[in-house]
Design a protein around this motif. Sequence first.
Motif, PDB file in Angstrom:
ATOM      1  N   LYS A 179       0.300  -6.641 -31.640  1.00 13.83           N
ATOM      2  CA  LYS A 179       0.914  -6.405 -33.604  1.00 13.83           C
ATOM      3  C   LYS A 179       0.820  -7.807 -34.060  1.00 13.83           C
ATOM      4  CE  LYS A 179       3.539  -3.264 -32.718  1.00 13.83           C
ATOM      5  NZ  LYS A 179       5.079  -2.292 -31.598  1.00 13.83           N
ATOM      6  N   ALA A 180       1.112  -8.520 -33.933  1.00 11.30           N
ATOM      7  CA  ALA A 180       1.411 -10.197 -34.444  1.00 11.30           C
ATOM      8  C   ALA A 180       0.005 -10.814 -34.915  1.00 11.30           C
ATOM      9  CB  ALA A 180       2.423 -11.082 -33.477  1.00 11.30           C
ATOM     10  N   TYR A 181      -1.183 -11.342 -33.758  1.00  8.71           N
ATOM     11  CA  TYR A 181      -2.680 -11.349 -34.022  1.00  8.71           C
ATOM     12  C   TYR A 181      -3.247  -9.968 -34.629  1.00  8.71           C
ATOM     13  CZ  TYR A 181      -2.296 -14.342 -29.810  1.00  8.71           C
ATOM     14  OH  TYR A 181      -1.377 -15.178 -28.862  1.00  8.71           O
ATOM     15  N   ARG A 182      -2.515  -8.921 -34.690  1.00  8.46           N
ATOM     16  CA  ARG A 182      -3.580  -7.991 -35.673  1.00  8.46           C
ATOM     17  C   ARG A 182      -2.923  -8.655 -37.537  1.00  8.46           C
ATOM     18  NH1 ARG A 182      -1.358  -2.105 -35.463  1.00  8.46           N
ATOM     19  NH2 ARG A 182       0.304  -3.645 -35.901  1.00  8.46           N
ATOM     20  N   ASN A 183      -1.398  -8.372 -37.624  1.00  6.98           N
ATOM     21  CA  ASN A 183      -0.898  -8.644 -38.538  1.00  6.98           C
ATOM     22  C   ASN A 183      -1.440  -9.983 -39.501  1.00  6.98           C
ATOM     23  OD1 ASN A 183      -0.151  -5.994 -38.171  1.00  6.98           O
ATOM     24  ND2 ASN A 183       2.277  -7.150 -37.577  1.00  6.98           N
ATOM     25  N   ALA A 184      -2.049 -11.058 -38.310  1.00  8.60           N
ATOM     26  CA  ALA A 184      -2.572 -12.268 -38.834  1.00  8.60           C
ATOM     27  C   ALA A 184      -3.117 -12.523 -39.607  1.00  8.60           C
ATOM     28  CB  ALA A 184      -2.264 -13.591 -37.819  1.00  8.60           C
ATOM     29  N   PHE A 185      -4.137 -11.398 -38.822  1.00  9.45           N
ATOM     30  CA  PHE A 185      -5.710 -11.299 -39.296  1.00  9.45           C
ATOM     31  C   PHE A 185      -6.104 -10.138 -40.542  1.00  9.45           C
ATOM     32  CE2 PHE A 185      -9.984  -9.750 -39.338  1.00  9.45           C
ATOM     33  CZ  PHE A 185     -10.521 -10.907 -39.643  1.00  9.45           C
TER      34      PHE A 185
END
Length: 555
Positions: A179-185
């Motif tokens: 979730k965090a990586y997806r939101n960062a991108f």
Amino acid sequence: MNKFKIFTLGLLVTAGAGHAQDLTEAKKAIDAEQFEKAKSLLKTIIKENPKSGKANFILGNVYLNQAVVDSAKIYYLNGLQAADNANFNYIGLAQLDLNNKNVASAQANINLATKPMRRKDVEEFIYVGRAYINSTNPDYKNAITVLNRALAIDSNNSQALLSLGDAYYGESNQNEAYKAYRNAFSADNTLLRAKMQLGVLLKGAKSYDEAIKSFNEVIAMNANYGPVYRELAETYYKWGRNKPSKSEENMQKAIQNYEKYLTLTDYSLDSRMRHADFLILVKDYKALEVEANKMIELDKVNPRIYRYLGYSAYENGNVDLAIKSLNDFVNSPTNNVIAKDYIYLGLAKIKKGTNVEGTKIEPAAFEAGMLDIKKALEMEPLASEELSDQGKIFFGKKLYKEAAAFFEFGANNPEGNGYLDDNVYYGLSLYYANVNGVDKIDTASLQKADAAFEKVIVASPTYQEAYLFKARINRLLEKDDLMVTNYDKYIAVTTEKGAEELANPSTITKFIEAYNNIASSYANTDKAKAIEYLNKTLALDPTNAYATQSLAALK
């Protein structure tokens, strides 16, 4: 976490107009893992603008990422004297404290770093989070707490989200990391590292084909983004290890992608060492020797080069160079010696005392080598897993005592992945060492063999060969009651496996062995039992000489 720590410390840059562009270029070099280029740019900034506490801090982080602690500390201390952003350098000192398990001092430095923060500042929180993540003693829980403080102020901060993903990944919380990586991108679609980390999660889940697709999506966005080729290399390597049928093909792809990674980062000594570590993983020792010699041209005194020279020299058949290189390396008190160094040194000493055919080893050479191997196991008990292959080589050459010495380590380490396999080979080695041209059996070693097979039976009660060899061992020990018990168990367990197993010619031969030896045991105490088992032999082999002659004698 990744073998090479996810290093985004240079990505967060705010600076005055005078050197903002240079800091931007330095942070791009760091993200691309072009650390030598980054160091050069940052040193230039510091020279031209000594007031830049941020440049000192980022340069200290680069050195710390490369484990050059003294240089890192020098730049952090210099940064504290700067006029601008000096407080960030307390975060660097805090990570040094965390590395040294000095939590109280680390917290004191974090407090000094965050004290000057204004209400909407988040940058310090993100750097503190990364210090917790990148420490040699990581504290992911505190990292998550402080990064959430940053996100409470700026919920779409891509760097805070990326760092949060790294913290959750370090905690093995794959769902929250995703979730965090997806939101960062989503927050910044130029942040290729966040996109790449989604592929890293797939690699960790052993979805290698999906991971490769994900990494190729990053390449489609920027074919010159070096770190993604390192991830591809590691993915192909792991896929090759997990799928033996495609191992050679995937190992070649691993090497090719790592070479591509090098061309896009830098050919510094540090990057060459990372390459050398990878060549050891994929067991390309010819290339490792070439790389080691190139490193000598760059730096004739760096001690770690002698590790690579020693490994490659041993694998490529130059045992004298291997012994000299590894002795030079392990005997220096300042070197970070690992268990593998002593394993290679020990193997080199043993190999030096082995004849060309590999069938005889000088006792003194073997003893000297074993002393080094024992040092390795004292450092890291799980290093026993690296010894089994050599034990099997000795076993194949009928060097059973030497094989037993190697298998003994793994056989006594229940935590090792090869625990059962090593116990089987340990027991076999000790048994055969007592039946191949010996004048007198070694009772103690046979008792160890019996114990090894007992461990196998406890873990795998249907492994019939363990009962067979326990019977053979107790026959040598003249313990007829235990011999009979284990032959009977062998017969019972094998019979339960069905007609196909019973029809196997090898099984028939072993049943005849069991029946004849049981009959021999009963011959003087229970003739009826003896005759019963001899008749079982004749049912399988009507012309069996031992059974025929024994029956005649009993009648």
